[in-house]
Design an enzyme around this catalytic site. Sequence first.
Site, short mmCIF file in Angstrom:
data_model
loop_
_atom_site.label_atom_id
_atom_site.label_comp_id
_atom_site.label_asym_id
_atom_site.label_seq_id
_atom_site.Cartn_x
_atom_site.Cartn_y
_atom_site.Cartn_z
N GLU A 12 -26.48 -32.21 5.11
CA GLU A 12 -25.05 -32.54 5.34
C GLU A 12 -24.48 -32.71 3.94
O GLU A 12 -24.82 -33.45 3.24
CB GLU A 12 -24.49 -33.66 6.16
CG GLU A 12 -23.22 -34.05 6.05
CD GLU A 12 -22.67 -35.15 6.93
OE1 GLU A 12 -23.80 -36.14 7.40
OE2 GLU A 12 -21.62 -35.24 7.44
N ASP B 142 -20.50 -39.02 2.98
CA ASP B 142 -21.15 -38.71 4.20
C ASP B 142 -22.42 -37.67 3.96
O ASP B 142 -21.86 -36.48 4.23
CB ASP B 142 -20.34 -38.41 5.17
CG ASP B 142 -20.69 -37.98 6.75
OD1 ASP B 142 -21.99 -38.39 6.78
OD2 ASP B 142 -19.92 -37.49 7.57
N HIS C 184 -14.78 -39.59 9.64
CA HIS C 184 -14.12 -38.55 10.35
C HIS C 184 -12.61 -38.45 9.95
O HIS C 184 -11.75 -39.12 10.72
CB HIS C 184 -14.46 -38.45 11.85
CG HIS C 184 -15.93 -38.44 12.05
ND1 HIS C 184 -16.34 -38.24 13.30
CD2 HIS C 184 -17.00 -38.14 11.39
CE1 HIS C 184 -17.78 -38.37 13.06
NE2 HIS C 184 -18.23 -38.07 12.25
N GLU D 246 -22.48 -29.64 7.95
CA GLU D 246 -23.60 -30.20 8.42
C GLU D 246 -24.27 -29.78 9.69
O GLU D 246 -24.29 -30.22 10.54
CB GLU D 246 -23.10 -31.70 8.60
CG GLU D 246 -22.05 -31.93 9.56
CD GLU D 246 -21.73 -33.20 10.10
OE1 GLU D 246 -22.72 -34.07 10.21
OE2 GLU D 246 -20.58 -33.91 9.76
N ASP E 81 -17.22 -66.58 18.20
CA ASP E 81 -16.04 -66.51 17.27
C ASP E 81 -16.30 -66.13 16.01
O ASP E 81 -15.65 -66.28 14.86
CB ASP E 81 -15.37 -67.87 17.15
CG ASP E 81 -16.46 -68.84 16.59
OD1 ASP E 81 -17.57 -68.61 16.53
OD2 ASP E 81 -16.07 -70.29 16.56
N ASP F 249 -28.93 -40.02 7.43
CA ASP F 249 -27.63 -39.69 7.48
C ASP F 249 -26.85 -40.91 6.94
O ASP F 249 -26.73 -41.86 7.78
CB ASP F 249 -27.07 -39.35 9.06
CG ASP F 249 -25.38 -38.84 8.78
OD1 ASP F 249 -24.86 -38.80 7.98
OD2 ASP F 249 -25.07 -38.14 9.84
N HIS G 269 -26.90 -39.86 17.19
CA HIS G 269 -26.32 -41.07 16.52
C HIS G 269 -27.36 -42.10 16.60
O HIS G 269 -26.85 -43.36 16.89
CB HIS G 269 -24.83 -41.52 17.32
CG HIS G 269 -23.88 -40.58 16.74
ND1 HIS G 269 -22.53 -40.50 17.53
CD2 HIS G 269 -23.62 -39.71 15.96
CE1 HIS G 269 -21.67 -39.67 17.16
NE2 HIS G 269 -22.19 -38.85 16.07
N HIS H 64 -23.58 -29.92 18.09
CA HIS H 64 -22.16 -30.46 17.37
C HIS H 64 -21.53 -29.56 16.48
O HIS H 64 -22.18 -28.34 16.17
CB HIS H 64 -22.55 -31.79 16.47
CG HIS H 64 -23.59 -31.45 15.34
ND1 HIS H 64 -23.29 -31.10 14.22
CD2 HIS H 64 -24.89 -31.85 15.45
CE1 HIS H 64 -24.30 -30.93 13.72
NE2 HIS H 64 -25.25 -31.52 14.14
N TYR I 83 -31.93 -29.44 16.68
CA TYR I 83 -32.57 -30.70 17.43
C TYR I 83 -33.47 -30.25 18.64
O TYR I 83 -32.75 -29.67 19.44
CB TYR I 83 -31.46 -31.93 17.79
CG TYR I 83 -30.60 -32.07 16.63
CD1 TYR I 83 -30.74 -32.93 15.53
CD2 TYR I 83 -29.42 -31.13 16.72
CE1 TYR I 83 -29.71 -33.12 14.54
CE2 TYR I 83 -28.62 -31.41 15.54
CZ TYR I 83 -28.64 -32.19 14.56
OH TYR I 83 -27.78 -32.32 13.53
N HIS J 155 -16.38 -31.77 9.31
CA HIS J 155 -15.29 -32.70 9.78
C HIS J 155 -14.43 -32.99 8.33
O HIS J 155 -15.27 -32.97 7.19
CB HIS J 155 -15.49 -33.66 10.39
CG HIS J 155 -16.57 -34.66 9.84
ND1 HIS J 155 -16.38 -35.58 8.92
CD2 HIS J 155 -17.75 -34.72 10.06
CE1 HIS J 155 -17.51 -36.20 8.50
NE2 HIS J 155 -18.45 -35.67 9.09
N ARG K 97 -30.84 -32.02 10.23
CA ARG K 97 -29.60 -31.78 9.66
C ARG K 97 -29.48 -31.75 8.07
O ARG K 97 -30.35 -32.55 7.43
CB ARG K 97 -28.65 -32.79 10.43
CG ARG K 97 -27.26 -32.54 9.95
CD ARG K 97 -26.27 -33.45 10.77
NE ARG K 97 -26.51 -34.93 10.76
CZ ARG K 97 -26.86 -35.68 11.81
NH1 ARG K 97 -27.38 -35.15 12.77
NH2 ARG K 97 -27.06 -37.02 11.58
N1 GLY Z 1 -22.23 -39.60 9.68
C1 GLY Z 1 -21.55 -38.99 10.87
C2 GLY Z 1 -21.15 -37.48 10.54
O1 GLY Z 1 -21.83 -36.99 9.89
O2 GLY Z 1 -20.33 -37.03 11.19
MN MN Z 2 -20.45 -35.96 8.75
MN MN Z 3 -23.20 -37.96 8.26
#
Ligand code: GLY
Ligand code: MN
Ligand code: MN
Length: 439
Positions: free
Chosen positions: A413, A270, A360, A383, A36, A258, A241, A349, A387, A353, A411
């Site tokens: 970003e 982000d 997002h 970003e 709970d 990230d 992720h 990817h 990989y 975004h 990456r």
């Molecule tokens: N941290 C999630 C992304 O970069 O979209």
């Molecule tokens: Mn992002």
């Molecule tokens: Mn990110």
Amino acid sequence: MADPSVFCRRRDIFLSHLGSYAGIIPAAQLVTHHADCEYPFRQNSDFWYLTGFDEPNAVALFLPHKPKGEQYVLFVLPKESSAEVWTGFRWGVKGVLNNFDVEISHNLNELPTLLSHYLEGAEGIAFRVGKHPHLEPLILKTWSEHLQKLPRSGFAPLSMIAPCPILHDMRLRKDSFEIQRMRLASKISAEAHELVRGFARPGMNERDLQATIEKHFLDKGTRGPAYGSIVAAGDNACVLHYTANNAQVKNGDLVLIDAGCSLDDYYNGDITRTFPVNGKFSEEQKALYEIILGAQEAAIRCVYPGNNAENVHMVALKHLISGLVDIGLLVGDVDSIIEQEAYSHLYMHRTGHWLGLDVHDVGAYRLGDYHLELEPGMVLTVEPGIYVSDRLAVPKGQPEIEAKWKGIGIRIEDDVLVTNDSVEVLSKDAAKQLIDLER
Ligand code: GLY
Ligand code: MN
Ligand code: MN
């Protein structure tokens, strides 16, 4: 925190777009995660955007078909000391009336009896079906009762629309208040990235780095991380992720981090940075890093009013692919590699975004074949990454990957705001040039 007039202005715009539809926008509910215990409360961003009210279970009604003074109604949890002693302060009806610019407020338990009255005279209902299962039966039942009476009343809400296109179009374009908040969220997030790079050393655990970053977020009075921080050393960086964050960072590893904070009013940073934990890039790490940095800088140069997110992505993609061809990780000409998606084992990817109250963030990228034009006030991430691992099969016709490249995930970003003539990189305080990452 926002001046109440910020929310008032948004409500006015929303009401004017609703025409004579009654808008029903529910707050989030608490979510149980084991036995709970509940996750920390996270308000529904649409609800927050219009109300600035941070309690669970509330329901906001926007009623443009009613006279002025009856157009904004907030149903809230009652003041109840026996509940507040467990879960904390509630504003209650009086508190809401005195502090939140609402026109009418009721206890939540009155919603079932009063909803019908508030829907009277509306041409339709703006409510997002499928997202609020606790409320949906009541709304459908009340609507159905209105329809049942239509032969005698002669008027009932006849259709239901989703409020998201109206609201999300508004949220996509940030006003000056929001821009200031986004600047702050990115700045605090960038500071954390700088701190952690100075702190990280071989032999530490990914979690040590996560703690450093998230401590900074909390030290600065934010709510903490906007999403599960990704702190990925070596090959872990190839898991997009990755959030286990529990491996040792080895000498020679790159660390991909990230992470971004969420302010008390939910605006988010982000940011991703990737750096060598021992202060020195290997030859292969450096070659890939330079390609990605070049792609990212080229893509950021494409962020200006009139361009679109698809073009920003394509510029980054072409740059990445041409760099990967140069170093022999791909073969062929750039256009056919794109057409055959023969790069997708290395870059899987999109390049960015929208960013705002949601990480997002909401808002359309395209309307059918038409890609939405970038406008001043929009905020997006840029970003690109690469990989290199065995997780995905090498597409037919592409070279097998030599061992020396494997286990490198990078990456970069940034959070960027479209300005009147170009772009402001909100996360610019987080270093990304090779010279700044080496020591
Ligand atoms: N941290 C999630 C992304 O970069 O979209
Ligand atoms: Mn992002
Ligand atoms: Mn990110």
